[in-house]
Design an enzyme around this catalytic site. Structure first.
Site, short mmCIF file in Angstrom:
data_model
loop_
_atom_site.label_atom_id
_atom_site.label_comp_id
_atom_site.label_asym_id
_atom_site.label_seq_id
_atom_site.Cartn_x
_atom_site.Cartn_y
_atom_site.Cartn_z
N LYS A 1 -5.13 29.60 6.10
CA LYS A 1 -5.04 30.33 7.37
C LYS A 1 -6.36 31.06 7.63
O LYS A 1 -6.87 31.05 8.75
CB LYS A 1 -3.87 31.32 7.36
CG LYS A 1 -3.84 32.13 8.65
CD LYS A 1 -2.50 32.30 9.26
CE LYS A 1 -2.65 32.84 10.69
NZ LYS A 1 -1.41 33.28 11.26
N HIS B 1 10.68 25.98 18.70
CA HIS B 1 10.89 26.94 19.78
C HIS B 1 12.07 26.51 20.66
O HIS B 1 12.89 27.34 21.08
CB HIS B 1 9.60 27.05 20.59
CG HIS B 1 9.76 27.76 21.90
ND1 HIS B 1 9.95 29.12 21.97
CD2 HIS B 1 9.78 27.29 23.17
CE1 HIS B 1 10.08 29.45 23.25
NE2 HIS B 1 9.99 28.37 23.99
N HIS C 1 6.28 24.03 15.79
CA HIS C 1 6.71 25.19 16.58
C HIS C 1 7.22 24.81 17.97
O HIS C 1 7.98 25.58 18.55
CB HIS C 1 5.57 26.21 16.67
CG HIS C 1 5.41 27.03 15.41
ND1 HIS C 1 5.10 26.46 14.18
CD2 HIS C 1 5.53 28.36 15.17
CE1 HIS C 1 5.03 27.42 13.27
NE2 HIS C 1 5.28 28.57 13.84
N LYS D 1 -3.03 38.21 15.37
CA LYS D 1 -2.15 38.09 16.53
C LYS D 1 -1.11 39.20 16.46
O LYS D 1 -0.40 39.33 15.46
CB LYS D 1 -1.42 36.73 16.54
CG LYS D 1 -2.27 35.59 17.06
CD LYS D 1 -1.40 34.34 17.21
CE LYS D 1 -2.21 33.15 17.70
NZ LYS D 1 -1.39 31.92 17.74
N HIS E 1 13.45 31.89 12.43
CA HIS E 1 12.23 31.23 12.90
C HIS E 1 11.74 30.17 11.90
O HIS E 1 11.44 29.04 12.28
CB HIS E 1 11.14 32.29 13.14
CG HIS E 1 9.82 31.70 13.51
ND1 HIS E 1 9.61 31.05 14.71
CD2 HIS E 1 8.64 31.63 12.84
CE1 HIS E 1 8.35 30.62 14.77
NE2 HIS E 1 7.74 30.95 13.64
N GLU F 1 -7.81 30.77 19.18
CA GLU F 1 -7.02 29.56 19.40
C GLU F 1 -7.53 28.73 20.59
O GLU F 1 -6.78 28.36 21.48
CB GLU F 1 -5.54 29.91 19.58
CG GLU F 1 -4.63 28.70 19.30
CD GLU F 1 -3.15 29.06 19.24
OE1 GLU F 1 -2.78 29.98 18.49
OE2 GLU F 1 -2.38 28.40 19.94
N GLU G 1 6.60 27.99 6.45
CA GLU G 1 5.21 28.22 6.84
C GLU G 1 4.25 27.88 5.69
O GLU G 1 3.09 27.60 5.92
CB GLU G 1 5.01 29.68 7.30
CG GLU G 1 5.92 30.10 8.46
CD GLU G 1 5.47 29.63 9.85
OE1 GLU G 1 4.45 28.93 9.95
OE2 GLU G 1 6.16 29.98 10.84
N1 GLY Z 1 1.11 31.91 13.59
C1 GLY Z 1 0.14 31.11 14.25
C2 GLY Z 1 -1.20 31.74 14.32
O1 GLY Z 1 -1.42 32.78 13.74
O2 GLY Z 1 -2.04 31.22 14.99
#
Ligand code: GLY
Length: 370
Positions: free
Chosen positions: A228, A253, A249, A144, A267, A238, A186
């Site tokens: 991840k 947010h 989030h 991303k 954040h 996604e 995270e």
């Molecule tokens: N930080 C969330 C993602 O990479 O999907």
């Protein structure tokens, strides 16, 4: 000692290497990905001052010229103006498709350099060398890339996977304790969303991770990246499961929007509070036990991260204003929201159609003003 974690994305697959002292061997690791013996290194002034020489020496030792493109530290570089500036400097360096961009910094630099690489001459390769805990366990992995616009964060961007990610644990020694804690949000997120064993390990090892004990840090970073990588490999764009990575989030947010996305609330701090709120909201909805929600809260609080609205500067918040920041799509206008909620510790799921009024009522029980 280093560990290599593959991100299985077919013809876009790449490795994430986690270890100590990787900056000193970065040249050797990057060499196979460049063709002309040069890389533009996009970095910020702080990271470049602290670590630029080490990276340059290592690149040079492998016959790679480092062409620095240094930007101002901070979120304001992640803008259209910042993107135009970086693109122009890459053009001035006559970077072509045989060259690569190296993103050397935290999340801002990774997102900005990654997006510049995605669109520069319709896309050139890039390598991520993340220098914050948050960037190592989250933003550098998964492709991303984005910039902010005046209407919101990360609204213009692209999926552009790196060719390689080097997470050097030794660079975290220059990170402030506050930045370490923000990154830890995270890390613990992975335990909370999908791995009870990891959450329990973090309960026992939070102090060691934050103190940058080499073995503890290495396990925490590698396990986070492993999770991840697995999620991204399954759902790169996604469409489904990757949304789990947004645990905390939506609440976070809303808090960031109210506090101005700045130093008042980092954040990771917003995500810490947001995850605790998501677990307690899940408990209020009868989805998870109150015991699990309290244990999640304690696990987050043990790092020093905020877990209540009262611990966030700007409290008391207006419940309706917070909910208004959560509306992500047209459906939200009809009073329904999407959240990542929990069934248990280590078992989060995507809940669509959450009633905005229930969220508002919950926030009032958490101390927000009606
Ligand atoms: N930080 C969330 C993602 O990479 O999907």
């Amino acid at each position: 000692m280093s560990r290599t974690i593959p991100v299985g994305l077919g013809d876009r697959a790449y490795d994430v290497v986690v270890g100590e002292g990787l900056l000193d061997v970065a040249g050797r690791l990057i060499a196979p990905f460049q063709k002309r013996g040069r890389t533009a290194v996009v970095s910020d002034e702080t990271v470049w001052r602290l670590h630029g020489e080490r990276l340059t020496a290592s690149l040079n030792a492998s016959g790679i010229e480092a062409l620095p493109v240094i930007v101002a530290p901070g979120e304001q570089s992640k803008s259209f103006a910042g993107l135009a500036d970086v693109s122009d400097r890459l053009l001035a360096l006559e970077l072509d498709r045989g060259d690569i961009v190296t993103a050397f910094g935290g999340g801002v630099v990774g997102d900005l350099a990654g997006f510049a690489a995605a669109i520069y001459k319709r896309g050139i390769d890039f390598v991520q060398i993340p220098t914050t805990l948050l960037a190592q366990v989250d933003s550098s992995v998964g492709g991303k890339t984005a910039i902010d616009t005046p209407r919101g964060k990360n609204l213009v961007g692209a999926f552009h996977q790196p060719k390689l990610v080097l997470a050097d644990l030794t660079v975290l020694s220059t990170l402030s304790d506050r930045e370490m804690r923000a990154g830890y949000a995270e890390v613990i997120k992975y335990g909370l969303l999908g791995d009870l064993d990891f959450f329990e390990w973090l309960e026992a090892n939070v102090a060691a991770v934050l103190a940058r004990d080499p073995a503890a840090l290495s396990h925490a970073v590698a396990r986070s990246i492993e999770m991840k990588a697995e999620i991204v490999a399954e759902d790169e764009r996604e469409q489904g499961r990757r949304a789990l990575l947004n645990l905390g989030h939506t609440f976070g947010h809303a808090l960031e929007s109210e506090t101005g996305y700045g130093d008042a609330l980092l954040h990771g701090e917003a995500v810490g509070a947001g995850m605790a709120l998501a677990f307690r909201f899940s408990a209020a909805q009868g989805l998870v036990t109150g015991q699990d929600a309290q244990r999640a809260t304690r696990g987050i609080a043990a790092s020093g991260l905020p877990t209540t609205l009262a611990q966030v500067a700007g409290h008391p918040f207006d419940a309706a204003r917070l909910v208004a920041h959560m509306g992500q799509d047209k459906k939200a206008e009809a009073g329904r929201l999407t959240f990542i909620l929990a069934r248990a510790l280590g078992d989060a799921y995507v809940a669509k159609d959450v009633d905005a009024a229930a969220v508002r009522d919950f926030l009032i029980t958490e101390g927000a003003t009606p």
